[in-house]
Write an enzyme that holds these catalytic residues in place. Structure first.
Site, PDB file in Angstrom:
ATOM      1  N   ARG A 234     -37.769 -25.063 -89.589  1.00  0.00           N
ATOM      2  CA  ARG A 234     -37.096 -24.693 -88.352  1.00  0.00           C
ATOM      3  C   ARG A 234     -38.132 -24.534 -87.232  1.00  0.00           C
ATOM      4  NH1 ARG A 234     -33.222 -26.661 -90.069  1.00  0.00           N
ATOM      5  NH2 ARG A 234     -31.143 -25.820 -90.336  1.00  0.00           N
ATOM      6  N   GLU A 263     -33.975 -28.184 -79.487  1.00  0.00           N
ATOM      7  CA  GLU A 263     -33.665 -29.555 -79.898  1.00  0.00           C
ATOM      8  C   GLU A 263     -32.449 -30.076 -79.147  1.00  0.00           C
ATOM      9  OE1 GLU A 263     -33.369 -29.729 -84.167  1.00  0.00           O
ATOM     10  OE2 GLU A 263     -35.374 -28.906 -84.456  1.00  0.00           O
ATOM     11  N   HIS A 281     -35.924 -34.244 -86.308  1.00  0.00           N
ATOM     12  CA  HIS A 281     -35.143 -33.462 -87.272  1.00  0.00           C
ATOM     13  C   HIS A 281     -34.388 -34.389 -88.245  1.00  0.00           C
ATOM     14  CE1 HIS A 281     -32.932 -29.351 -87.836  1.00  0.00           C
ATOM     15  NE2 HIS A 281     -32.987 -30.019 -88.979  1.00  0.00           N
TER      16      HIS A 281
HETATM   17  C1  MLT Z   1     -30.239 -28.400 -92.782  1.00  0.00           C
HETATM   18  O1  MLT Z   1     -30.242 -27.234 -92.382  1.00  0.00           O
HETATM   19  O2  MLT Z   1     -29.538 -28.752 -93.715  1.00  0.00           O
HETATM   20  C2  MLT Z   1     -31.079 -29.436 -92.114  1.00  0.00           C
HETATM   21  O3  MLT Z   1     -32.037 -28.898 -91.286  1.00  0.00           O
HETATM   22  C3  MLT Z   1     -30.263 -30.468 -91.419  1.00  0.00           C
HETATM   23  C4  MLT Z   1     -29.297 -29.893 -90.431  1.00  0.00           C
HETATM   24  O4  MLT Z   1     -29.602 -28.933 -89.755  1.00  0.00           O
HETATM   25  O5  MLT Z   1     -28.205 -30.389 -90.360  1.00  0.00           O
END
Ligand code: MLT
Length: 324
Positions: A234, A263, A281
């Protein structure tokens, strides 16, 4: 009234199957407008989101018919789970389904940093042939420091072991006799010790008040000037200005960031630094992981709408409380 509102770009066979059984409203850009989201949620029984939709306490209190929120992903930072617990709304999520993909991207970034792959690609495709400029470093025999030894941290460390790396782990929730750490022959250490000893530091902690700004100026100064830093967890865990300063001063050799403080990110010095690799990401973005994630979240939402308990609830309960 509709059964399911999908407020982000989530698609695939599992969503199509859900659409054939329930009344589904797919609005991939709805997360951009909180007022419109709030209004649409009031006539939905379930909401499916990724990481952009802010599922606030206000939303859950206003959406009186809402019994379930499905998060297609592992992180719960965009969902007020505490308010969901109070409102009686089940939150279901997919904590493990994309872990392999995240670990594989982390390894990819580690190799790319150690061997200058993006920089060499750019130079060579521009007509260059500069073998000496792109002298790299082996990972074999080096030390990987894992911050957060949960599922993704563990899978990353297991892959790094296959490369002949030694593993240090920092995780305040684990003890040194943890079976997975023992299996990896990992040494559980304090964060400052890990930062001082690792050749590569990789971050695998969730966003929380405790992890916000964890990697700051002071901590970056503890790292070896030859070390690399990777963040596929994160963005807010890293103070980006402090990282820019460390990279500029040469107290850190390079960084690979898949996640950012905001983001999409604001334009920032990191974008043009030669020793930085940036990706948008994408740790969870493989066909396999997305199929698993979508299937799991759709399956749980269907179960809840049919009155069955969720298989993967993030709330204290897996059936809705005091709701329709
Ligand atoms: C997650 O939390 O699964 C990944 O960072 C991908 C997302 O945020 O969708």
């Amino acid at each position: 009234m509709i059964d399911i509102l999908i407020s982000e770009n989530i698609s695939g066979a599992a969503v199509d199957a859900l659409c054939s059984r329930f009344q589904v409203s797919r609005q991939p850009n709805l997360f951009e407008n909180q007022d419109a989201l709030l209004e649409a949620a009031q006539s939905a029984r379930a909401l499916i989101v990724r990481n952009k939709t802010l599922v606030t306490g206000d939303l859950m209190r206003a959406a009186k018919h809402l019994i379930a929120v499905g998060r297609a992903g592992a992180g719960l930072d965009n969902i007020d789970v505490k308010s969901a617990n109070q409102a009686g709304v089940v939150v279901t999520y997919t904590p493990d389904q994309n872990s392999i993909s995240a670990a594989e991207l982390t390894m990819g970034l580690m190799i790319a940093l150690a061997r200058n792959i993006p920089q060499a690609t750019l130079d060579t495709s521009g007509g260059g042939w500069n073998r000496h400029r792109f002298m790299g470093t082996e990972l074999y025999g080096k030390t990987l420091g894992i911050i957060g030894a949960g599922k993704i941290g563990y899978l990353t460390a297991a892959r790094a072991r296959a490369f002949g790396m030694k593993i240090l782990a920092y995780d305040p929730f684990l003890s040194s006799d943890n079976i997975l750490l023992c299996e990896l022959r990992a040494e559980l250490v304090e964060l400052d010790d890990l930062l001082a000893r690792a050749d590569v530091v990789s971050c695998h902690v969730p966003a929380s008040p405790q992890t916000k700004g964890l990697i700051n100026r002071e901590r970056l100064q503890r790292m070896k000037p030859t070390a690399y830093f990777i963040n596929t967890a994160r963005g807010p865990v890293v103070v980006e200005e402090d990282m820019v300063d460390a990279l500029k001063a040469g107290t850190l050799a390079g960084a690979a960031l898949d996640v950012r403080a905001s983001e999409p990110p604001q334009s920032c010095e990191l974008n043009s630094m030669p020793n930085v690799i940036l990706t948008p990401h994408i740790a969870a973005f493989t066909r396999e992981a997305q199929n698993r994630v979508t299937r799991a979240v759709c399956d749980d939402i269907a179960r809840l709408l049919e009155g069955k308990p969720a298989k993967s609830a993030a709330t204290k309960f897996n059936l809705p409380h005091n709701r329709a």
